[in-house]
Scaffold this motif. Sequence first.
Motif, short mmCIF file in Angstrom:
data_model
loop_
_atom_site.label_atom_id
_atom_site.label_comp_id
_atom_site.label_asym_id
_atom_site.label_seq_id
_atom_site.Cartn_x
_atom_site.Cartn_y
_atom_site.Cartn_z
N PHE A 157 3.57 -10.41 -9.04
CA PHE A 157 2.54 -9.69 -8.30
C PHE A 157 2.95 -9.50 -6.85
O PHE A 157 3.63 -10.35 -6.28
N PHE A 158 2.50 -8.40 -6.28
CA PHE A 158 2.67 -8.15 -4.86
C PHE A 158 1.32 -8.36 -4.18
O PHE A 158 0.27 -8.32 -4.83
N THR A 159 1.35 -8.53 -2.88
CA THR A 159 0.14 -8.62 -2.08
C THR A 159 0.04 -7.35 -1.23
O THR A 159 1.04 -6.62 -1.10
N PRO A 160 -1.10 -7.08 -0.63
CA PRO A 160 -1.19 -5.94 0.28
C PRO A 160 -0.16 -6.02 1.41
O PRO A 160 0.37 -5.00 1.83
N GLY A 161 0.16 -7.22 1.85
CA GLY A 161 1.17 -7.39 2.89
C GLY A 161 2.56 -6.97 2.42
O GLY A 161 3.37 -6.49 3.21
N ASP A 162 2.83 -7.15 1.12
CA ASP A 162 4.12 -6.76 0.57
C ASP A 162 4.26 -5.23 0.49
O ASP A 162 5.32 -4.69 0.73
N ILE A 163 3.18 -4.55 0.13
CA ILE A 163 3.27 -3.11 -0.13
C ILE A 163 2.90 -2.23 1.05
O ILE A 163 3.15 -1.02 1.01
N CYS A 164 2.32 -2.80 2.09
CA CYS A 164 1.82 -1.98 3.20
C CYS A 164 2.91 -1.15 3.87
O CYS A 164 2.67 -0.01 4.26
N GLY A 165 4.11 -1.69 4.01
CA GLY A 165 5.19 -0.93 4.65
C GLY A 165 5.60 0.28 3.85
O GLY A 165 5.86 1.35 4.41
N VAL A 166 5.64 0.14 2.54
CA VAL A 166 6.02 1.25 1.66
C VAL A 166 4.95 2.34 1.66
O VAL A 166 5.25 3.53 1.63
N LEU A 167 3.68 1.91 1.72
CA LEU A 167 2.58 2.87 1.71
C LEU A 167 2.25 3.40 3.10
O LEU A 167 1.49 4.35 3.24
#
Length: 67
Positions: free
Chosen positions: A13-23
């Motif tokens: 699983f990813f967290t919002p902190g993991d995906i925020c840079g990509v999004l």
Amino acid sequence: MTLSEMRQSDKAFFTPGDICGVLGSNPQTIRVTARQRPDLIGYEFTFSGNRMKIPRIPFLRFMGVAE
């Protein structure tokens, strides 16, 4: 995290902190939107208490990255 790092990750699983840079977004914005307007989120997610979890494989598919 970059998409390349996400592909190589062994996290389930990813967290919002993991995906925020990509999004290109803020982690808190991702959390609030998921709670208040889940229809605007185009990828799978779940909440465990206050923690938002994003399954790795479905998120990578959403991003168009073949696994």
